[in-house]
Design an enzyme around this catalytic site. Sequence first.
Site, PDB file in Angstrom:
ATOM      1  N   ASN A   1      27.505  48.232  35.936  1.00 15.95           N
ATOM      2  CA  ASN A   1      26.700  48.685  37.069  1.00 15.95           C
ATOM      3  C   ASN A   1      27.172  50.014  37.650  1.00 15.95           C
ATOM      4  O   ASN A   1      26.395  50.715  38.295  1.00 15.95           O
ATOM      5  CB  ASN A   1      26.666  47.605  38.162  1.00 15.95           C
TER       6      ASN A   1
ATOM      7  N   PRO B   1      11.858  44.406  44.892  1.00 16.76           N
ATOM      8  CA  PRO B   1      11.112  45.577  45.343  1.00 16.76           C
ATOM      9  C   PRO B   1      12.005  46.802  45.532  1.00 16.76           C
ATOM     10  O   PRO B   1      13.234  46.699  45.480  1.00 16.76           O
ATOM     11  CB  PRO B   1      10.548  45.125  46.690  1.00 16.76           C
TER      12      PRO B   1
ATOM     13  N   CYS C   1      12.720  41.192  37.175  1.00 17.63           N
ATOM     14  CA  CYS C   1      13.675  40.663  36.214  1.00 17.63           C
ATOM     15  C   CYS C   1      13.505  39.161  36.291  1.00 17.63           C
ATOM     16  O   CYS C   1      12.744  38.666  37.111  1.00 17.63           O
ATOM     17  CB  CYS C   1      15.072  41.102  36.622  1.00 17.63           C
TER      18      CYS C   1
HETATM   19  C1  UD1 Z   1      22.584  45.510  41.897  1.00 12.71           C
HETATM   20  C2  UD1 Z   1      23.231  45.152  40.586  1.00 12.71           C
HETATM   21  C3  UD1 Z   1      23.017  43.674  40.286  1.00 12.71           C
HETATM   22  C4  UD1 Z   1      23.498  42.816  41.452  1.00 12.71           C
HETATM   23  C5  UD1 Z   1      22.894  43.278  42.771  1.00 12.71           C
HETATM   24  C6  UD1 Z   1      23.452  42.564  43.992  1.00 12.71           C
HETATM   25  C7  UD1 Z   1      23.015  47.244  39.336  1.00 12.71           C
HETATM   26  C8  UD1 Z   1      22.433  47.934  38.168  1.00 12.71           C
HETATM   27  N1  UD1 Z   1      22.614  45.956  39.532  1.00 12.71           N
HETATM   28  O1  UD1 Z   1      21.189  45.294  41.753  1.00 12.71           O
HETATM   29  O2  UD1 Z   1      23.739  43.338  39.097  1.00 12.71           O
HETATM   30  O3  UD1 Z   1      23.108  41.471  41.234  1.00 12.71           O
HETATM   31  O4  UD1 Z   1      23.122  44.702  42.954  1.00 12.71           O
HETATM   32  O5  UD1 Z   1      24.824  42.678  44.012  1.00 12.71           O
HETATM   33  O6  UD1 Z   1      23.831  47.794  40.047  1.00 12.71           O
HETATM   34  N2  UD1 Z   1      15.744  44.594  47.897  1.00 12.71           N
HETATM   35  C9  UD1 Z   1      14.628  44.847  48.642  1.00 12.71           C
HETATM   36  N3  UD1 Z   1      14.160  46.122  48.710  1.00 12.71           N
HETATM   37  C10 UD1 Z   1      14.765  47.168  48.083  1.00 12.71           C
HETATM   38  C11 UD1 Z   1      15.912  46.897  47.326  1.00 12.71           C
HETATM   39  C12 UD1 Z   1      16.394  45.593  47.256  1.00 12.71           C
HETATM   40  O7  UD1 Z   1      14.048  43.921  49.214  1.00 12.71           O
HETATM   41  O8  UD1 Z   1      14.285  48.304  48.190  1.00 12.71           O
HETATM   42  C13 UD1 Z   1      16.247  43.206  47.794  1.00 12.71           C
HETATM   43  C14 UD1 Z   1      16.203  42.680  46.366  1.00 12.71           C
HETATM   44  O9  UD1 Z   1      14.934  42.187  46.035  1.00 12.71           O
HETATM   45  C15 UD1 Z   1      17.256  41.610  46.395  1.00 12.71           C
HETATM   46  C16 UD1 Z   1      18.291  42.165  47.372  1.00 12.71           C
HETATM   47  O10 UD1 Z   1      17.625  43.184  48.122  1.00 12.71           O
HETATM   48  O11 UD1 Z   1      16.735  40.408  46.890  1.00 12.71           O
HETATM   49  C17 UD1 Z   1      19.513  42.756  46.721  1.00 12.71           C
HETATM   50  O12 UD1 Z   1      19.123  43.796  45.842  1.00 12.71           O
HETATM   51  P1  UD1 Z   1      20.041  45.061  45.550  1.00 12.71           P
HETATM   52  O13 UD1 Z   1      21.319  44.940  46.302  1.00 12.71           O
HETATM   53  O14 UD1 Z   1      19.221  46.278  45.723  1.00 12.71           O
HETATM   54  O15 UD1 Z   1      20.362  44.846  44.002  1.00 12.71           O
HETATM   55  P2  UD1 Z   1      20.162  45.898  42.843  1.00 12.71           P
HETATM   56  O16 UD1 Z   1      20.637  47.243  43.267  1.00 12.71           O
HETATM   57  O17 UD1 Z   1      18.818  45.753  42.248  1.00 12.71           O
END
Ligand code: UD1
Length: 378
Positions: A12, A111, A105
């Site tokens: 990551n 989102p 995924c």
């Molecule tokens: C990253 C990691 C993933 C890990 C996750 C949480 C990478 C490539 N992947 O994923 O392995 O499981 O952090 O530690 O680094 N959300 C929103 N809106 C947004 C962005 C996120 O609602 O704009 C929500 C997501 O749907 C989810 C939560 O926030 O429920 C956490 O997501 P996020 O921390 O953004 O994870 P990723 O960056 O996708």
Amino acid sequence: MSGTVAISGAKNSALVVMAGALLCPQECRLRNVPSLVDVGRMGEILAALGVKLERQDDCLTIDASSIGQSKAPYELVSQLRASFFIIGPLLARLGVARVPMPGGCAIGARPVDLHVRGLQAMGAEVQIDHGMVYACVKGSSPRLQGAKIYLDYPSVGATETLMMAATLADGETTLENAAQEPEVVDLANFCRAMGAKIRGAGTNTIVISGVPSLHSTDYSIIPDRVEAGTFLVAGAITHSEISLSPVIPDHLTAVIAKLRAIGAQVFTESPNRLRLVSTRHLEATDIETLPYPGFPTDMQAQFMSLLTLSEGDSVITETVFENRLRHVAELSRMGADIRVKGSNAIIRGVPMLSGAPVVGNRPTGLCGAGVGRTCRKR
Ligand code: UD1
């Protein structure tokens, strides 16, 4: 099992640092880059933008001196959610970015509203049309403007997108309620090695003072805490003695605490080496996944496997992703006793599991790629 395992660079971190290299108009050398399908896919996305890449063993050289394209190809982006990270650096560097909405995924819809709202706060105009996110900076200067941004949730991806975007913005950006994951800190350190001005990474408030441009660097990615944690669980579940290196034990505090709570012994042998000894039967425990420094969602499935064989009842609550209990059905096929109620899984330990055909990362249409393609998220 017994012996010593070499832990590779953090996937990551590598993925987002590769995107971060787009910020630099000179060559960057990344070391300790793991050899994984997702890293190859991110490389293909960068190459499609006109970036030159060269890989030798664990060293990846990225030359983004000329970016010929601001549009990322859908076929590649849809296979890798992390590729959405390129929107921040592209916008910061070119003033324009066109990136397809990432697929979800097997673990939920995922989102990107927090990424988009943050970029808008920095002066970007963003439109989402036919599954494509169009972002551009209007006005006489093609630069984003520093802003004070509060994230409704400490999203790792949104924190990383906005931190990268802010490195080249006019003025100061403050990210409040930012993610504190070690991979965010690694990205900040990489950006700082290129000359960015960032402070507070690793806390919930990150302050970035924009600079006119960044420069070349040689940077080594941190060890993968999820790979290390997975080996620790593998050692515990097989009652083994194993040693892991290199690791940063502080990145595994929550995981080590839970292993100790159920009866495994974990020793810090040296600043970058851990040893696990699991000789006796393991006990039940309750786990709730949380943003860092809480228990990582990326270790939840592994711990569930472990708890199926621990004595007593355990409850795992998944709070980070909405649909990340899909492994329950597969573990049940092997004889695990697990009941799911909403985001809780109640696991009653059984003496043993039995072999059965199972699927890891079952394909879903949410991957954006349709049937037949698996999503390689952890
Ligand atoms: C990253 C990691 C993933 C890990 C996750 C949480 C990478 C490539 N992947 O994923 O392995 O499981 O952090 O530690 O680094 N959300 C929103 N809106 C947004 C962005 C996120 O609602 O704009 C929500 C997501 O749907 C989810 C939560 O926030 O429920 C956490 O997501 P996020 O921390 O953004 O994870 P990723 O960056 O996708």
